[in-house]
Write a protein that holds these residues in place. Sequence first.
Motif, short mmCIF file in Angstrom:
data_model
loop_
_atom_site.label_atom_id
_atom_site.label_comp_id
_atom_site.label_asym_id
_atom_site.label_seq_id
_atom_site.Cartn_x
_atom_site.Cartn_y
_atom_site.Cartn_z
N ALA A 16 -7.56 3.74 5.28
CA ALA A 16 -9.01 3.67 5.13
C ALA A 16 -9.61 2.44 5.80
N ILE A 17 -8.94 1.28 5.65
CA ILE A 17 -9.46 0.01 6.18
C ILE A 17 -8.35 -0.77 6.87
N TYR A 18 -8.64 -1.25 8.07
CA TYR A 18 -7.77 -2.18 8.79
C TYR A 18 -8.59 -3.45 9.00
N ALA A 19 -8.13 -4.59 8.47
CA ALA A 19 -8.91 -5.82 8.53
C ALA A 19 -8.07 -6.96 9.08
N THR A 20 -8.61 -7.64 10.09
CA THR A 20 -7.94 -8.80 10.66
C THR A 20 -9.00 -9.76 11.21
N THR A 21 -8.62 -11.00 11.44
CA THR A 21 -9.50 -12.06 11.97
C THR A 21 -10.81 -12.16 11.19
N LEU A 22 -10.74 -12.02 9.88
CA LEU A 22 -11.89 -12.22 9.01
C LEU A 22 -11.66 -13.46 8.15
N SER A 23 -12.75 -14.02 7.62
CA SER A 23 -12.60 -15.12 6.67
C SER A 23 -12.58 -14.60 5.24
N SER A 24 -13.17 -13.41 5.01
CA SER A 24 -13.14 -12.82 3.67
C SER A 24 -13.34 -11.33 3.74
N LEU A 25 -12.77 -10.63 2.75
CA LEU A 25 -12.97 -9.20 2.59
C LEU A 25 -13.14 -8.95 1.10
N ILE A 26 -14.26 -8.33 0.70
CA ILE A 26 -14.57 -8.09 -0.70
C ILE A 26 -14.78 -6.60 -0.92
N LEU A 27 -14.00 -6.02 -1.85
CA LEU A 27 -14.14 -4.62 -2.22
C LEU A 27 -14.56 -4.58 -3.68
N ASN A 28 -15.78 -4.17 -3.93
CA ASN A 28 -16.35 -4.19 -5.28
C ASN A 28 -16.77 -2.78 -5.69
N ASN A 29 -16.13 -2.23 -6.74
CA ASN A 29 -16.47 -0.90 -7.25
C ASN A 29 -16.34 0.18 -6.18
N VAL A 30 -15.20 0.19 -5.50
CA VAL A 30 -14.92 1.19 -4.46
C VAL A 30 -13.75 2.06 -4.93
N THR A 31 -13.83 3.36 -4.64
CA THR A 31 -12.74 4.29 -4.94
C THR A 31 -12.06 4.70 -3.65
N PHE A 32 -10.74 4.59 -3.62
CA PHE A 32 -9.92 5.02 -2.48
C PHE A 32 -9.01 6.14 -2.96
N ASP A 33 -9.14 7.32 -2.38
CA ASP A 33 -8.38 8.46 -2.84
C ASP A 33 -7.77 9.23 -1.68
N ASN A 34 -6.46 9.48 -1.77
CA ASN A 34 -5.79 10.38 -0.84
C ASN A 34 -5.88 9.91 0.61
N ASN A 35 -5.68 8.60 0.82
CA ASN A 35 -5.59 8.06 2.17
C ASN A 35 -4.12 7.83 2.52
N THR A 36 -3.80 7.84 3.80
CA THR A 36 -2.40 7.70 4.19
C THR A 36 -2.27 6.99 5.53
N ALA A 37 -1.16 6.23 5.68
CA ALA A 37 -0.85 5.53 6.91
C ALA A 37 0.64 5.21 6.91
N VAL A 38 1.12 4.61 7.98
CA VAL A 38 2.50 4.15 8.00
C VAL A 38 2.64 2.89 7.15
N GLU A 39 1.73 1.93 7.31
CA GLU A 39 1.69 0.73 6.49
C GLU A 39 0.31 0.57 5.88
N GLY A 40 0.26 0.36 4.55
CA GLY A 40 -1.03 0.23 3.89
C GLY A 40 -1.75 1.55 3.81
N GLY A 41 -1.34 2.39 2.86
CA GLY A 41 -1.91 3.73 2.77
C GLY A 41 -3.42 3.73 2.69
N ALA A 42 -4.00 2.76 1.98
CA ALA A 42 -5.47 2.65 1.90
C ALA A 42 -5.99 1.49 2.72
N VAL A 43 -5.37 0.30 2.58
CA VAL A 43 -5.91 -0.91 3.21
C VAL A 43 -4.79 -1.74 3.83
N TYR A 44 -4.99 -2.15 5.07
CA TYR A 44 -4.08 -3.07 5.75
C TYR A 44 -4.84 -4.34 6.07
#
Length: 195
Positions: A16-44
């Motif tokens: 669902a999310i790939y995040a790099t070169t950031l100073s912050s990442l905030i996930l507030n009241n978020v639903t992640f359902d049925n996501n898939t990847a090789v690494e980090g099924g929902a968030v990397y």
Amino acid sequence: TISGGDVDTGLAQGGAIYATTLSSLILNNVTFDNNTAVEGGAVYVSMDSSPNLNFVINGSTFSNNSSSGDGGVLYIKNPLNTLNTTISNSTFDTNSSSGDGGAIFADNLTSLDISGSYFTANTALHSDGGVFYLSRSTSAFVDNSYFYLNRPTTNLGGIFYVTSDSGLTVSNSTFENSVAVKGGVFYLLNGAELN
């Protein structure tokens, strides 16, 4: 709600999310359902751009996410050991990885603080750490959280697999019906710290 993300080409990281070169990442009241990847099924997350980095999850739900490698829900790494990760009041339910960390794979984090959260029926299908795999100097703190029916199907650490250079502190938490070949709740390599 983020649902049905499927990453199966290229590096295949973060369903669902790939995040790099950031100073912050905030996930507030978020639903992640049925996501898939090789690494980090929902968030990397691979944040190494500066000191004092922050990754915050609050009031969020992760269900039915999966990875064919490590980190069924979250794959978090920080080469510089400057990333602070906080997870509070969140639910991780029925997530799986074929590699390490049925829910969370954490590599070289300054801190991983978890409070008021629920982890149920997470599975590392063919490797270690039914919920968490803590690697390379990661310091984790777990407080007031509930764990039920988590397991690596055939391997080590029903909930936590902690490498020799990482540490774990647990307080006011409940662990029920977790299963592993060795270490029904905790599997600690030589030198790992548990308080």
